[in-house]
Scaffold this motif. Sequence first.
Motif, mmCIF file in Angstrom:
data_model
loop_
_atom_site.group_PDB
_atom_site.id
_atom_site.type_symbol
_atom_site.label_atom_id
_atom_site.label_comp_id
_atom_site.label_asym_id
_atom_site.label_seq_id
_atom_site.Cartn_x
_atom_site.Cartn_y
_atom_site.Cartn_z
ATOM 1 N N ALA A 170 0.846 -1.204 0.000
ATOM 2 C CA ALA A 170 0.000 0.000 0.000
ATOM 3 C C ALA A 170 0.883 1.258 0.000
ATOM 4 C CB ALA A 170 -0.936 0.000 1.201
ATOM 5 N N ARG A 171 1.977 1.209 0.727
ATOM 6 C CA ARG A 171 2.893 2.357 0.770
ATOM 7 C C ARG A 171 3.530 2.583 -0.617
ATOM 8 N NH1 ARG A 171 4.434 7.222 2.902
ATOM 9 N NH2 ARG A 171 6.434 7.584 1.926
ATOM 10 N N ARG A 172 3.900 1.497 -1.266
ATOM 11 C CA ARG A 172 4.481 1.619 -2.618
ATOM 12 C C ARG A 172 3.447 2.207 -3.592
ATOM 13 N NH1 ARG A 172 7.519 -2.778 -0.860
ATOM 14 N NH2 ARG A 172 6.162 -4.460 -1.533
ATOM 15 N N GLN A 173 2.193 1.795 -3.427
ATOM 16 C CA GLN A 173 1.138 2.316 -4.304
ATOM 17 C C GLN A 173 0.922 3.817 -4.068
ATOM 18 O OE1 GLN A 173 -2.396 -0.029 -3.833
ATOM 19 N NE2 GLN A 173 -1.495 -1.860 -4.774
ATOM 20 N N VAL A 174 1.014 4.259 -2.807
ATOM 21 C CA VAL A 174 0.894 5.695 -2.504
ATOM 22 C C VAL A 174 2.010 6.453 -3.206
ATOM 23 C CG1 VAL A 174 1.171 7.402 -0.658
ATOM 24 C CG2 VAL A 174 -0.373 5.492 -0.329
ATOM 25 N N LEU B 112 -5.999 3.927 0.164
ATOM 26 C CA LEU B 112 -4.666 3.405 0.531
ATOM 27 C C LEU B 112 -4.287 3.777 1.971
ATOM 28 C CD1 LEU B 112 -2.769 4.083 -2.803
ATOM 29 C CD2 LEU B 112 -3.362 1.843 -1.847
ATOM 30 N N LEU B 113 -4.714 4.955 2.431
ATOM 31 C CA LEU B 113 -4.400 5.373 3.810
ATOM 32 C C LEU B 113 -4.957 4.388 4.833
ATOM 33 C CD1 LEU B 113 -4.873 9.268 3.875
ATOM 34 C CD2 LEU B 113 -2.747 7.972 4.041
ATOM 35 N N THR B 114 -6.120 3.791 4.526
ATOM 36 C CA THR B 114 -6.739 2.856 5.483
ATOM 37 C C THR B 114 -5.913 1.577 5.628
ATOM 38 O OG1 THR B 114 -8.116 1.820 3.796
ATOM 39 C CG2 THR B 114 -9.042 3.718 4.977
ATOM 40 N N GLN B 115 -5.042 1.295 4.689
ATOM 41 C CA GLN B 115 -4.242 0.067 4.727
ATOM 42 C C GLN B 115 -2.865 0.282 5.369
ATOM 43 O OE1 GLN B 115 -4.078 -1.631 0.764
ATOM 44 N NE2 GLN B 115 -6.203 -1.038 0.365
ATOM 45 N N LEU B 116 -2.517 1.535 5.641
ATOM 46 C CA LEU B 116 -1.181 1.842 6.168
ATOM 47 C C LEU B 116 -1.172 1.855 7.691
ATOM 48 C CD1 LEU B 116 -0.242 4.808 3.793
ATOM 49 C CD2 LEU B 116 0.462 2.417 3.592
ATOM 50 N N THR B 117 0.027 1.697 8.272
ATOM 51 C CA THR B 117 0.191 1.872 9.720
ATOM 52 C C THR B 117 0.129 3.367 10.023
ATOM 53 O OG1 THR B 117 2.591 2.091 9.596
ATOM 54 C CG2 THR B 117 1.713 -0.145 9.873
ATOM 55 N N GLY B 118 0.029 3.725 11.278
ATOM 56 C CA GLY B 118 -0.010 5.137 11.676
ATOM 57 C C GLY B 118 1.179 5.932 11.153
ATOM 58 N N PRO B 119 2.414 5.475 11.419
ATOM 59 C CA PRO B 119 3.573 6.221 10.912
ATOM 60 C C PRO B 119 3.625 6.265 9.387
ATOM 61 C CG PRO B 119 4.250 4.749 12.691
ATOM 62 C CD PRO B 119 2.822 4.435 12.387
ATOM 63 N N SER C 122 1.076 6.174 7.344
ATOM 64 C CA SER C 122 0.023 7.092 6.923
ATOM 65 C C SER C 122 0.490 8.547 7.066
ATOM 66 C CB SER C 122 -1.228 6.836 7.762
ATOM 67 O OG SER C 122 -2.236 7.743 7.444
ATOM 68 N N GLN C 123 1.132 8.849 8.176
ATOM 69 C CA GLN C 123 1.627 10.205 8.398
ATOM 70 C C GLN C 123 2.685 10.585 7.362
ATOM 71 O OE1 GLN C 123 0.261 12.365 10.734
ATOM 72 N NE2 GLN C 123 1.431 13.807 9.509
ATOM 73 N N GLU C 124 3.571 9.645 7.058
ATOM 74 C CA GLU C 124 4.601 9.910 6.037
ATOM 75 C C GLU C 124 3.964 10.176 4.670
ATOM 76 O OE1 GLU C 124 7.184 6.525 6.046
ATOM 77 O OE2 GLU C 124 7.919 6.928 8.077
ATOM 78 N N ALA C 125 2.939 9.396 4.326
ATOM 79 C CA ALA C 125 2.282 9.561 3.027
ATOM 80 C C ALA C 125 1.592 10.924 2.950
ATOM 81 C CB ALA C 125 1.271 8.433 2.797
ATOM 82 N N ASP D 95 2.344 13.603 4.706
ATOM 83 C CA ASP D 95 3.391 14.632 4.675
ATOM 84 C C ASP D 95 3.948 14.796 3.265
ATOM 85 O OD1 ASP D 95 3.061 15.080 7.386
ATOM 86 O OD2 ASP D 95 4.866 13.973 7.993
ATOM 87 N N ARG D 96 4.214 13.672 2.609
ATOM 88 C CA ARG D 96 4.785 13.761 1.247
ATOM 89 C C ARG D 96 3.806 14.428 0.293
ATOM 90 N NH1 ARG D 96 6.097 9.534 -3.421
ATOM 91 N NH2 ARG D 96 7.203 11.009 -4.741
ATOM 92 N N LEU D 97 2.533 14.024 0.372
ATOM 93 C CA LEU D 97 1.534 14.617 -0.521
ATOM 94 C C LEU D 97 1.411 16.119 -0.268
ATOM 95 C CD1 LEU D 97 -0.683 14.422 -2.677
ATOM 96 C CD2 LEU D 97 -2.286 13.914 -0.809
ATOM 97 N N LEU D 98 1.339 16.529 0.986
ATOM 98 C CA LEU D 98 1.185 17.950 1.306
ATOM 99 C C LEU D 98 2.409 18.769 0.879
ATOM 100 C CD1 LEU D 98 -0.619 17.795 4.776
ATOM 101 C CD2 LEU D 98 -1.590 18.332 2.531
ATOM 102 N N ARG D 99 3.600 18.216 1.066
ATOM 103 C CA ARG D 99 4.806 18.927 0.608
ATOM 104 C C ARG D 99 4.760 19.122 -0.912
ATOM 105 N NH1 ARG D 99 7.446 15.519 4.181
ATOM 106 N NH2 ARG D 99 8.153 14.213 2.453
ATOM 107 N N THR D 100 4.333 18.087 -1.603
ATOM 108 C CA THR D 100 4.262 18.161 -3.063
ATOM 109 C C THR D 100 3.215 19.180 -3.496
ATOM 110 O OG1 THR D 100 4.896 15.836 -3.162
ATOM 111 C CG2 THR D 100 3.967 16.788 -5.158
#
Length: 173
Positions: free
Chosen positions: A111-115, A139-146, A148-151, A153-158
């Motif tokens: 799921a993280r790779r797909q994000v 995809l966020l529903t399939q990730l762990t807490g950390p 999900s937060q990383e994903a 953060d990356r989207l918002l920075r972009t």
Amino acid sequence: MNLRPTLAALAGLGLGLAVGGWPRPPSRDEEVLRLLQAQARQLEVLEGKLRAPPGEHCTLTLPPGALDTQALRAELARLIKEELRAATAAVPATPEPAAPPPPPSPVQLEARRQVDRLIDAALTSRKWGPTQAEEFRQLLTQLTGPQSQEAIDRLLRTLNSGQIDVQTGGAPF
């Protein structure tokens, strides 16, 4: 009768009263001044004792029976115990260190790779629409807490960098 000595005495008394005034009782001001001078002397003695070298101690002498030292010691011991109990009760117990989180499962890693692929594709197309937002939420529903937060953060920075045009008509995810 000879009034001359009596008149002379009365004239002297009148002249004395006129010049010296009527004899007054001791003034309250004088009494206050005397008390203040006594206090000043006591303060000087105490100040001298406070400035005495460390080896010398000031001693207090009380008449026998004027102070119940046993009762004071008992009260002091009780107060110290009470304060110690209150202080130790207020300190929270140190929590056990949390066990490290388990490593992400294969599903979570995928799921993280797909994000990452979703964000990379949006960077290539320079567009983020409702389809990408929906897929990101899934995809966020399939990730762990950390993860999900990383994903997020990356989207918002972009998005904040202006590299992607948000076309969702609302929230980007």
